[in-house]
Design an enzyme around this catalytic site. Structure first.
Site, PDB file in Angstrom:
ATOM      1  N   THR A   1      12.048  34.319 -31.490  1.00  0.00           N
ATOM      2  CA  THR A   1      10.628  34.621 -31.350  1.00  0.00           C
ATOM      3  C   THR A   1      10.442  36.095 -31.030  1.00  0.00           C
ATOM      4  O   THR A   1      11.339  36.751 -30.493  1.00  0.00           O
ATOM      5  CB  THR A   1       9.985  33.774 -30.234  1.00  0.00           C
ATOM      6  OG1 THR A   1       8.572  34.015 -30.207  1.00  0.00           O
ATOM      7  CG2 THR A   1      10.549  34.135 -28.870  1.00  0.00           C
TER       8      THR A   1
ATOM      9  N   THR B   1       5.517  18.103 -21.237  1.00  0.00           N
ATOM     10  CA  THR B   1       6.428  19.245 -21.362  1.00  0.00           C
ATOM     11  C   THR B   1       7.761  18.954 -20.694  1.00  0.00           C
ATOM     12  O   THR B   1       8.822  19.364 -21.172  1.00  0.00           O
ATOM     13  CB  THR B   1       5.782  20.502 -20.741  1.00  0.00           C
ATOM     14  OG1 THR B   1       4.487  20.700 -21.324  1.00  0.00           O
ATOM     15  CG2 THR B   1       6.625  21.731 -20.985  1.00  0.00           C
TER      16      THR B   1
ATOM     17  N   SER C   1      19.748  16.037 -33.228  1.00  0.00           N
ATOM     18  CA  SER C   1      18.848  16.865 -32.421  1.00  0.00           C
ATOM     19  C   SER C   1      19.062  16.603 -30.938  1.00  0.00           C
ATOM     20  O   SER C   1      19.084  15.453 -30.491  1.00  0.00           O
ATOM     21  CB  SER C   1      17.394  16.538 -32.807  1.00  0.00           C
ATOM     22  OG  SER C   1      16.474  17.225 -31.986  1.00  0.00           O
TER      23      SER C   1
ATOM     24  N   THR D   1      -1.234  33.118 -43.656  1.00  0.00           N
ATOM     25  CA  THR D   1      -1.447  34.562 -43.640  1.00  0.00           C
ATOM     26  C   THR D   1      -0.304  35.254 -42.920  1.00  0.00           C
ATOM     27  O   THR D   1       0.168  34.798 -41.879  1.00  0.00           O
ATOM     28  CB  THR D   1      -2.783  34.887 -42.939  1.00  0.00           C
ATOM     29  OG1 THR D   1      -3.845  34.302 -43.687  1.00  0.00           O
ATOM     30  CG2 THR D   1      -3.007  36.388 -42.846  1.00  0.00           C
TER      31      THR D   1
ATOM     32  N   ARG E   1      -4.924  19.976 -18.232  1.00  0.00           N
ATOM     33  CA  ARG E   1      -4.503  21.378 -18.228  1.00  0.00           C
ATOM     34  C   ARG E   1      -5.703  22.308 -18.078  1.00  0.00           C
ATOM     35  O   ARG E   1      -6.689  22.192 -18.806  1.00  0.00           O
ATOM     36  CB  ARG E   1      -3.743  21.712 -19.512  1.00  0.00           C
ATOM     37  CG  ARG E   1      -2.445  20.915 -19.652  1.00  0.00           C
ATOM     38  CD  ARG E   1      -1.816  21.119 -21.020  1.00  0.00           C
ATOM     39  NE  ARG E   1      -0.691  20.204 -21.197  1.00  0.00           N
ATOM     40  CZ  ARG E   1       0.585  20.579 -21.207  1.00  0.00           C
ATOM     41  NH1 ARG E   1       0.889  21.851 -21.058  1.00  0.00           N
ATOM     42  NH2 ARG E   1       1.545  19.684 -21.374  1.00  0.00           N
TER      43      ARG E   1
ATOM     44  N   LYS F   1       8.195  36.553 -26.712  1.00  0.00           N
ATOM     45  CA  LYS F   1       8.668  36.392 -25.335  1.00  0.00           C
ATOM     46  C   LYS F   1       9.300  37.706 -24.866  1.00  0.00           C
ATOM     47  O   LYS F   1       8.585  38.625 -24.525  1.00  0.00           O
ATOM     48  CB  LYS F   1       9.588  35.178 -25.235  1.00  0.00           C
ATOM     49  CG  LYS F   1       8.829  33.869 -25.492  1.00  0.00           C
ATOM     50  CD  LYS F   1       9.680  32.655 -25.352  1.00  0.00           C
ATOM     51  CE  LYS F   1       8.842  31.374 -25.404  1.00  0.00           C
ATOM     52  NZ  LYS F   1       8.120  31.175 -26.664  1.00  0.00           N
TER      53      LYS F   1
END
Length: 410
Positions: free
Chosen positions: A244, A362, A136, A277, A23, A247
């Site tokens: 999220t 991926t 799943s 954090t 990558r 995005k």
């Protein structure tokens, strides 16, 4: 005996390079107010970005920028530590109320990323439920897989979007054991969409709870941008909805929503929440501004869906191997890791077009692809240029549409 650690590290990288899976992350600077344009710090030229997950361009929306700048001016930059130590800053309290309202749930909990939200929530949920079984989808994101693995719960993987296989697994399990079905709404590499309502039917039939990842759908679908579950009118049937902020909302962070008791349990037991954090006030304020805007405005969604339709039509007319999808993601099949990387490099070097290659792990081997994500800021001229560039590159690399392969991965 002396161990040569450096040789091991170098050999592991060399294997990736030989397989065409090494990558390379391009050095790009997005131009404020000019999205989807960016500057390449390698060539110094302006490039057009076609693979961003900032699907609606909200990362540069004036309301988001203003909210973040004001928050920094009032509250400073950092959160000061974990929420367990530093407490909740008000911006994150507001954000959690906002995501709960977005999904019509009782409560929400914000994490530093969607990845952490998945890993921490599934890991905690499935370890807390006694003798739990998790079901799943085989195409679930790595963050979900790792969370499930960390829980050490019994796991069954069902074939992608295969309701018959899922039901056979559920039916074969002890009815008295707690069950969780984990799946996504929009699968980000193939661009297909899950049958949420039918999965909820099975969950109700077999006394299971549902965990839905809407990261590639929030902001994008539904009257208020709450995702595919809202669009399909089944949001209240889903036990937990994860999303999220990095995005379509254009900022950073992740969250989970559900009942008060469920969210409080995750807040109280999840190491991924307790020992991390907190999200800084500026990011929380920017995310809230983005969500509130997209709850009121559908202009961005309408424009984006129109651009996707136009882009798909152009590529199909040109004979490019664009995979059939039902979402805003347009994968163009290459089916070879080396050619996929070469195609990406040629698009950037010859046309100043940036599309990152998507290779194993991926996606499965043999389904390598370029992943195109049109957004409202792409112009008609940009779409024409991308189509012409793809045709030019594919002709020179000998990449042709493999109809049978497209059927296999569709």
């Amino acid at each position: 005996m002396t161990i040569n650690y450096e040789s091991f590290f170098e050999a592991s990288i060399e294997r990736l390079k030989k397989e065409g899976r090494y990558r390379v992350f391009n050095d790009l600077e997005r131009k404020a107010g000019s999205f989807p344009l960016a500057k390449s710090n390698i060539t110094g030229r302006t490039v057009t970005v076609w693979c961003s997950n900032d699907y609606l361009g909200m990362g540069q929306h004036p309301k988001v920028i203003t909210a973040m700048a004001e928050a920094i001016g009032r509250l400073g930059t950092g959160a000061g530590g974990t929420r367990n130590i530093s407490g909740n800053h008000h911006a994150i309290v507001t954000l959690e109320k906002t995501v709960a309202e977005l999904h019509r749930k009782e409560a929400g909990l914000v994490f530093t990323s969607g990845y952490v939200a998945n890993e921490a929530s599934l890991g905690t949920l499935c370890s807390m439920l006694p003798n739990c079984i998790i079901y799943s989808d085989e195409f679930n994101h790595a963050s979900m897989i790792h969370g499930i693995r960390n829980s050490k719960a019994e796991k069954h993987v069902f074939r992608h979007n295969d309701l018959e296989h899922l039901e056979s697994l559920l039916a074969a399990s002890d009815p008295a054991r707690p069950k969780v079905i984990a799946f996504e709404s929009v699968y980000s590499m193939d661009g297909d969409i899950s049958p949420i309502s039918a999965i909820c039917d099975l969950a109700e039939k077999y006394n299971a709870i549902t965990y839905l990842d809407e990261v590639h759908a929030v902001g994008m679908y539904g009257e208020r941008g709450a995702g595919v579950a809202e669009r399909d009118g089944v949001m209240e049937r889903v036990t937990m909805i994860q999303g999220t902020l990095g995005k379509a909302y254009g900022v950073m962070g992740g969250y989970i929503t559900g009942s008060h008791a469920l969210i409080d349990m995750l807040r109280s037991y999840s190491p991924g929440f307790i020992f991390t954090t907190a999200l800084p006030p500026a990011l929380a304020a920017g995310a809230t501004a983005s969500i509130l805007h997209l709850m009121e405005s559908s202009d961005e969604r309408v424009a984006q869906q129109y651009k996707v339709g136009v882009m798909r039509g152009m590529m199909e007319k040109a004979g490019l191997p664009v995979m059939p999808t039902m979402s805003h993601i347009l994968p163009v099949l290459v089916a070879d890791p080396v050619l996929c990387k070469q195609a990406s490099d040629m698009l950037l070097s010859q046309f100043d077009i940036y599309v990152q290659p998507i290779n194993f792990p991926t996606v499965p081997r043999g389904t390598e692809r370029l992943r195109i994500t049109p957004n409202p800021c792409h112009t008609h001229a940009m779409m024409v240029e991308l189509t012409r560039a793809l045709v030019w590159v594919f002709e020179r690399l000998g990449i042709k549409a493999d109809v049978e392969k497209l059927k296999e991965v569709a």
